[in-house]
Design a protein around this motif. Structure first.
Motif, mmCIF file in Angstrom:
data_model
loop_
_atom_site.group_PDB
_atom_site.id
_atom_site.type_symbol
_atom_site.label_atom_id
_atom_site.label_comp_id
_atom_site.label_asym_id
_atom_site.label_seq_id
_atom_site.Cartn_x
_atom_site.Cartn_y
_atom_site.Cartn_z
ATOM 1 N N VAL A 147 3.109 -15.048 -6.586
ATOM 2 C CA VAL A 147 3.082 -13.593 -6.758
ATOM 3 C C VAL A 147 3.636 -13.222 -8.125
ATOM 4 O O VAL A 147 4.721 -13.684 -8.506
ATOM 5 N N LEU A 148 2.901 -12.413 -8.860
ATOM 6 C CA LEU A 148 3.413 -11.802 -10.086
ATOM 7 C C LEU A 148 3.843 -10.385 -9.754
ATOM 8 O O LEU A 148 3.055 -9.590 -9.229
ATOM 9 N N LEU A 149 5.094 -10.077 -10.051
ATOM 10 C CA LEU A 149 5.691 -8.784 -9.731
ATOM 11 C C LEU A 149 5.879 -8.006 -11.029
ATOM 12 O O LEU A 149 6.589 -8.454 -11.934
ATOM 13 N N THR A 150 5.220 -6.834 -11.138
ATOM 14 C CA THR A 150 5.366 -6.000 -12.327
ATOM 15 C C THR A 150 5.552 -4.551 -11.913
ATOM 16 O O THR A 150 5.345 -4.198 -10.750
ATOM 17 N N HIS A 151 5.963 -3.728 -12.867
ATOM 18 C CA HIS A 151 6.011 -2.285 -12.590
ATOM 19 C C HIS A 151 4.689 -1.646 -13.020
ATOM 20 O O HIS A 151 4.014 -1.003 -12.224
ATOM 21 N N ALA A 152 4.317 -1.832 -14.263
ATOM 22 C CA ALA A 152 3.044 -1.304 -14.758
ATOM 23 C C ALA A 152 1.906 -2.242 -14.373
ATOM 24 O O ALA A 152 2.104 -3.439 -14.200
ATOM 25 N N PRO A 153 0.699 -1.705 -14.255
ATOM 26 C CA PRO A 153 -0.463 -2.558 -13.953
ATOM 27 C C PRO A 153 -1.022 -3.196 -15.221
ATOM 28 O O PRO A 153 -0.640 -2.835 -16.338
ATOM 29 N N PRO A 154 -1.951 -4.138 -15.064
ATOM 30 C CA PRO A 154 -2.684 -4.637 -16.224
ATOM 31 C C PRO A 154 -3.555 -3.520 -16.811
ATOM 32 O O PRO A 154 -3.898 -2.551 -16.130
ATOM 33 N N ARG A 155 -3.927 -3.678 -18.056
ATOM 34 C CA ARG A 155 -4.740 -2.665 -18.723
ATOM 35 C C ARG A 155 -6.127 -2.614 -18.094
ATOM 36 O O ARG A 155 -6.798 -3.630 -17.910
ATOM 37 N N GLY A 156 -6.534 -1.409 -17.699
ATOM 38 C CA GLY A 156 -7.874 -1.209 -17.159
ATOM 39 C C GLY A 156 -8.060 -1.691 -15.741
ATOM 40 O O GLY A 156 -9.191 -1.716 -15.243
ATOM 41 N N VAL A 157 -6.961 -2.035 -15.071
ATOM 42 C CA VAL A 157 -7.051 -2.552 -13.700
ATOM 43 C C VAL A 157 -6.127 -1.711 -12.819
ATOM 44 O O VAL A 157 -5.001 -2.097 -12.521
ATOM 45 N N GLY A 158 -6.598 -0.521 -12.473
ATOM 46 C CA GLY A 158 -5.806 0.367 -11.638
ATOM 47 C C GLY A 158 -4.760 1.155 -12.397
ATOM 48 O O GLY A 158 -3.835 1.706 -11.782
ATOM 49 N N GLY A 167 -1.905 0.618 -18.560
ATOM 50 C CA GLY A 167 -1.389 -0.726 -18.327
ATOM 51 C C GLY A 167 -1.220 -1.516 -19.611
ATOM 52 O O GLY A 167 -1.588 -1.065 -20.703
ATOM 53 N N PHE A 168 -0.656 -2.698 -19.467
ATOM 54 C CA PHE A 168 -0.436 -3.608 -20.590
ATOM 55 C C PHE A 168 -1.541 -4.650 -20.661
ATOM 56 O O PHE A 168 -1.812 -5.352 -19.680
ATOM 57 N N THR A 169 -2.152 -4.795 -21.828
ATOM 58 C CA THR A 169 -3.123 -5.862 -22.036
ATOM 59 C C THR A 169 -2.465 -7.229 -21.860
ATOM 60 O O THR A 169 -3.100 -8.190 -21.382
ATOM 61 N N ALA A 170 -1.187 -7.331 -22.203
ATOM 62 C CA ALA A 170 -0.467 -8.596 -22.065
ATOM 63 C C ALA A 170 -0.451 -9.083 -20.623
ATOM 64 O O ALA A 170 -0.429 -10.300 -20.374
ATOM 65 N N LEU A 171 -0.469 -8.164 -19.655
ATOM 66 C CA LEU A 171 -0.467 -8.568 -18.253
ATOM 67 C C LEU A 171 -1.804 -9.167 -17.845
ATOM 68 O O LEU A 171 -1.852 -10.045 -16.980
ATOM 69 N N ASN A 172 -2.898 -8.707 -18.454
ATOM 70 C CA ASN A 172 -4.194 -9.325 -18.182
ATOM 71 C C ASN A 172 -4.169 -10.802 -18.579
ATOM 72 O O ASN A 172 -4.615 -11.676 -17.830
ATOM 73 N N ASP A 195 -8.307 3.414 -3.300
ATOM 74 C CA ASP A 195 -8.293 1.963 -3.091
ATOM 75 C C ASP A 195 -7.094 1.368 -3.813
ATOM 76 O O ASP A 195 -6.903 1.588 -5.014
ATOM 77 N N ARG A 196 -6.294 0.588 -3.109
ATOM 78 C CA ARG A 196 -5.122 -0.053 -3.702
ATOM 79 C C ARG A 196 -5.457 -1.329 -4.459
ATOM 80 O O ARG A 196 -4.677 -1.767 -5.295
ATOM 81 N N ASP A 197 -6.566 -1.939 -4.138
ATOM 82 C CA ASP A 197 -6.845 -3.289 -4.613
ATOM 83 C C ASP A 197 -7.862 -3.318 -5.743
ATOM 84 O O ASP A 197 -8.863 -2.598 -5.728
ATOM 85 N N ARG A 198 -7.569 -4.180 -6.712
ATOM 86 C CA ARG A 198 -8.521 -4.559 -7.753
ATOM 87 C C ARG A 198 -8.509 -6.083 -7.815
ATOM 88 O O ARG A 198 -7.669 -6.732 -7.217
ATOM 89 N N ARG A 199 -9.439 -6.645 -8.533
ATOM 90 C CA ARG A 199 -9.453 -8.102 -8.703
ATOM 91 C C ARG A 199 -9.561 -8.418 -10.178
ATOM 92 O O ARG A 199 -10.336 -7.789 -10.914
ATOM 93 N N LEU A 200 -8.746 -9.373 -10.614
ATOM 94 C CA LEU A 200 -8.763 -9.841 -11.990
ATOM 95 C C LEU A 200 -8.860 -11.353 -11.950
ATOM 96 O O LEU A 200 -7.887 -12.050 -11.656
ATOM 97 N N GLY A 201 -10.072 -11.872 -12.170
ATOM 98 C CA GLY A 201 -10.293 -13.304 -12.013
ATOM 99 C C GLY A 201 -10.077 -13.705 -10.562
ATOM 100 O O GLY A 201 -10.673 -13.123 -9.644
ATOM 101 N N GLU A 202 -9.194 -14.682 -10.334
ATOM 102 C CA GLU A 202 -8.910 -15.152 -8.981
ATOM 103 C C GLU A 202 -7.836 -14.321 -8.287
ATOM 104 O O GLU A 202 -7.544 -14.542 -7.113
#
Length: 234
Positions: A147-158, A167-172, A195-202
């Motif tokens: 599990v990766l735990l963050t406060h902000a989301p990845p950029r462009g993913v929710g 979001g942060f591009t660095a999280l992507n 919707d709470r869920d997005r998918r980024l790769g796996e």
């Protein structure tokens, strides 16, 4: 499967009055912007470990580390940490707890002079450091982050449209390197029915603002929702 209570941003008054809907929780994961008193109450009421990362409305938690004797230190001097006794800060760290491997990177994009805010360059540097720590752990025992735990989301993913909630591009890139089964974040308050869920790769990227019950399989990538204690953000 580990039964996880994931929380962020919204204090659930109903849980303060009666935590029984989330009894059976084995681990609490907190994604920031919740009073530490509230987190301490949940941890003690449920008698389970709690792992957190800070949000932009939380106190500055940087600079703390644990001595070999288990005492919190800051700048090498014994200091009382601002979070609840017994809670684990995953800020910039990789922690093993309740059978899960959790990596954490809190904060949001810089928009004021407050704590736990970072520029894209600062967060990218922090993400590289965390990825290095996770890689060392994996080389030692063959286990990757669950599990990766963050406060902000990845950029462009929710994430949100306004600068503070982008979001942060660095999280992507971090998710691509760590390949966790699940990335949990808060910070962005959802509309009812969103919707709470997005998918980024796996990786499933889930907004856990409010409270959310999950069943997570250590080292397997298995993920299931628990039917008890589901609550959307208000």
């Amino acid at each position: 499967m580990v039964r996880v209570l994931a929380v962020s941003d919204v204090v659930e008054d109903a849980l303060l009055a009666d935590p029984s809907p989330v009894r059976g929780t084995e681990l609490i994961l907190a994604c920031g912007d919740l009073p530490f008193d509230y987190l301490g109450y949940l941890m003690n009421a449920l008698d389970v470990p709690l792992v957190f990362v800070p949000g932009n409305h939380d106190p500055d938690v940087s600079g703390y580390r644990m001595s070999r004797a288990g005492l919190p230190l800051r700048a090498g001097i014994p200091a009382r940490a601002p979070w609840p006794d017994g809670a684990l800060s995953a800020e910039g760290r990789v922690v093993d707890v309740a059978g899960l491997r959790v990596a954490g990177l809190g904060g949001c994009r810089r928009y004021s002079g407050g704590p736990n805010q970072y520029s894209d360059r600062q967060q990218a540097r922090r993400a590289r450091s965390l990825a290095f720590r996770a890689r060392l752990r994996q080389l030692r025992d063959g286990r990757r982050v669950d599990v990766l735990l963050t406060h902000a989301p990845p950029r462009g993913v929710g994430d949100g449209a306004d600068p503070a909630h982008q979001g942060f591009t660095a999280l992507n890139g971090l998710i691509a390197r760590l390949r966790p089964a699940l990335a949990l974040h808060g910070h962005v308050h959802l509309e009812a029915g969103a919707d709470r869920d997005r998918r980024l790769g796996e990786t499933i990227v889930r907004n856990v603002t409010g409270r959310h019950m999950l069943n997570i399989g250590p080292g397997t990538g298995l993920l299931g929702d628990s039917p008890v204690g589901q609550r959307r953000a208000r």
